[in-house]
Design an enzyme around this catalytic site. Structure first.
Site, mmCIF file in Angstrom:
data_model
loop_
_atom_site.group_PDB
_atom_site.id
_atom_site.type_symbol
_atom_site.label_atom_id
_atom_site.label_comp_id
_atom_site.label_asym_id
_atom_site.label_seq_id
_atom_site.Cartn_x
_atom_site.Cartn_y
_atom_site.Cartn_z
ATOM 1 N N ASP A 15 0.872 -1.178 0.000
ATOM 2 C CA ASP A 15 0.000 0.000 0.000
ATOM 3 C C ASP A 15 0.909 1.229 0.000
ATOM 4 O O ASP A 15 2.122 1.121 0.208
ATOM 5 C CB ASP A 15 -0.881 -0.016 1.265
ATOM 6 C CG ASP A 15 -1.756 1.227 1.402
ATOM 7 O OD1 ASP A 15 -2.331 1.670 0.391
ATOM 8 O OD2 ASP A 15 -1.851 1.773 2.524
ATOM 9 N N SER A 16 0.289 2.398 -0.193
ATOM 10 C CA SER A 16 1.062 3.644 -0.134
ATOM 11 C C SER A 16 1.592 3.908 1.275
ATOM 12 O O SER A 16 2.420 4.795 1.451
ATOM 13 C CB SER A 16 0.158 4.807 -0.551
ATOM 14 O OG SER A 16 -0.950 4.868 0.321
ATOM 15 N N GLY A 46 -2.959 9.225 -3.279
ATOM 16 C CA GLY A 46 -4.287 9.651 -3.743
ATOM 17 C C GLY A 46 -4.381 11.052 -4.299
ATOM 18 O O GLY A 46 -5.401 11.438 -4.864
ATOM 19 N N CYS A 90 -4.396 -1.273 -1.950
ATOM 20 C CA CYS A 90 -4.561 0.174 -2.074
ATOM 21 C C CYS A 90 -5.552 0.420 -3.212
ATOM 22 O O CYS A 90 -5.290 0.024 -4.355
ATOM 23 C CB CYS A 90 -3.207 0.799 -2.393
ATOM 24 S SG CYS A 90 -3.247 2.567 -2.725
ATOM 25 N N ASN A 91 -6.683 1.046 -2.913
ATOM 26 C CA ASN A 91 -7.690 1.320 -3.950
ATOM 27 C C ASN A 91 -7.130 2.254 -5.016
ATOM 28 O O ASN A 91 -7.414 2.112 -6.202
ATOM 29 C CB ASN A 91 -8.918 1.995 -3.333
ATOM 30 C CG ASN A 91 -9.689 1.081 -2.409
ATOM 31 O OD1 ASN A 91 -10.685 0.499 -2.792
ATOM 32 N ND2 ASN A 91 -9.227 0.945 -1.179
ATOM 33 N N CYS A 116 -10.951 3.346 0.667
ATOM 34 C CA CYS A 116 -9.501 3.535 0.798
ATOM 35 C C CYS A 116 -9.102 2.665 1.974
ATOM 36 O O CYS A 116 -9.791 2.651 3.006
ATOM 37 C CB CYS A 116 -9.176 4.999 1.078
ATOM 38 S SG CYS A 116 -7.490 5.283 1.685
ATOM 39 N N THR A 117 -8.018 1.932 1.828
ATOM 40 C CA THR A 117 -7.676 0.934 2.845
ATOM 41 C C THR A 117 -7.211 1.547 4.173
ATOM 42 O O THR A 117 -7.131 0.853 5.181
ATOM 43 C CB THR A 117 -6.608 -0.033 2.312
ATOM 44 O OG1 THR A 117 -5.480 0.724 1.869
ATOM 45 C CG2 THR A 117 -7.152 -0.856 1.163
ATOM 46 N N HIS A 118 -6.932 2.847 4.170
ATOM 47 C CA HIS A 118 -6.598 3.498 5.442
ATOM 48 C C HIS A 118 -7.840 3.690 6.325
ATOM 49 O O HIS A 118 -7.745 3.715 7.549
ATOM 50 C CB HIS A 118 -5.977 4.881 5.192
ATOM 51 C CG HIS A 118 -4.528 4.850 4.812
ATOM 52 N ND1 HIS A 118 -4.091 4.444 3.582
ATOM 53 C CD2 HIS A 118 -3.420 5.163 5.525
ATOM 54 C CE1 HIS A 118 -2.765 4.533 3.532
ATOM 55 N NE2 HIS A 118 -2.335 4.960 4.707
HETATM 56 N N1 DGL Z 1 -4.635 3.402 1.062
HETATM 57 C C1 DGL Z 1 -4.818 4.021 -0.203
HETATM 58 C C2 DGL Z 1 -6.112 3.570 -0.862
HETATM 59 O O1 DGL Z 1 -6.642 2.524 -0.552
HETATM 60 C C3 DGL Z 1 -4.750 5.486 -0.358
HETATM 61 C C4 DGL Z 1 -4.027 6.385 0.468
HETATM 62 C C5 DGL Z 1 -3.214 7.354 -0.336
HETATM 63 O O2 DGL Z 1 -3.737 8.424 -0.725
HETATM 64 O O3 DGL Z 1 -2.045 7.058 -0.531
HETATM 65 O O4 DGL Z 1 -6.619 4.246 -1.714
#
Ligand code: DGL
Length: 259
Positions: A12-13, A45, A75-76, A186-188
């Protein structure tokens, strides 16, 4: 080492993909996992598609060099910007991306109003527009870009006053009518589920794509004869582009933190 006994690579990011990793561990407790978080380059993002593609390809190459037998794009944003390119580059590799869990939210209640929280990049992508179009006759789907929300998670802020202020203001734009459900695209965001509930109330159903993604990876591994054979509990190895003890400890903490 036999291919099927190699680890599953997840990235992920930043630390958000750990919400997907938790589901992967639950669904496949005997597998080994390597989780790479690119916290140095987060957020993705708000970057351009070409920047996200470049970073995503680099992350996949890193995990493959470390011996990953399959890849989960947890990560979406990276999935919407780069999964098609990755599939072309690695046609044989079991590769699963994550996308907003709009389907279970729509099926949850007929004719409902579904708010989809995601990064500005995910919402801008054609992939997301197509997903929304698939369900537009069954529900009112309202995209809600959340620039800045992932940063609260990266900083470990799950209950701060500034977080509640951010969320309150964020929901102003969609509060004109009742919300039936929220999709965490978003996975966060699953790490902020409790804070989001405090703003929208307990009656709003909240969905994320972590479990579906984990089950899909299990299906793909099984179909390609790559499910591990060990009966022992698997291991999780964290690596992060930030490369400090603090971030690795934080990742371990998030893996077990209830929400
Ligand atoms: N976790 C990431 C997602 O699922 C995005 C977070 C980011 O902006 O890097 O989209």
């Amino acid at each position: 080492m036999e291919e099927k006994n190699k680890p599953v690579g997840v990235f992920d990011s930043g630390v958000g993909g750990i919400s997907v990793l938790r589901e992967l561990v639950r669904v496949m407790p005997n597998e080994d996992f390597i989780y790479f978080g690119d916290s140095v380059n987060a957020p993705y993002g708000t970057k351009s598609v070409s920047e996200i593609r470049e970073l995503t390809i680099r992350n996949v190459e890193k995990l493959l060099e470390m011996g990953a037998k399959s890849i989960v794009v947890a990560c979406n944003t990276a999935t919407s910007a780069a999964v098609a390119v990755l599939r072309k580059m690695y046609p044989e590799l079991p590769l699963v991306g994550i996308e907003p869990a709009i389907k279970p939210a729509v099926l949850h209640k007929p004719d409902s109003r579904v708010v989809v929280m995601a990064t500005p990049m995910t919402i801008k992508q054609e992939k997301f527009q197509r997903l929304m179009d698939m369900y537009k006759d069954k529900a009112e789907i309202v995209p809600l870009p959340c620039p800045g929300l992932m940063e609260f998670v990266e900083k470990g802020n799950f209950d701060g006053e500034d977080l509640y202020k951010y969320l309150t203001e964020l929901f102003w734009s969609v509060n004109d009518k009742p919300i039936d459900s929220i999709v965490l695209g978003c996975t966060h965001y699953p790490f902020e589920k409790n804070a989001i509930k405090k703003i929208v109330g307990d009656d709003v159903a909240i969905f994320d794509g972590g479990e579906g993604t984990a089950r899909e990876m299990k299906r793909r591994l099984s179909a390609s004869g790559l499910l591990g054979e060990s009966h022992n509990k698997g291991t999780v190895t964290f690596i992060n582009s930030r490369d400090t003890k603090e971030i690795i400890d934080f990742c371990k903490h998030l893996l077990n933190q209830p929400y």
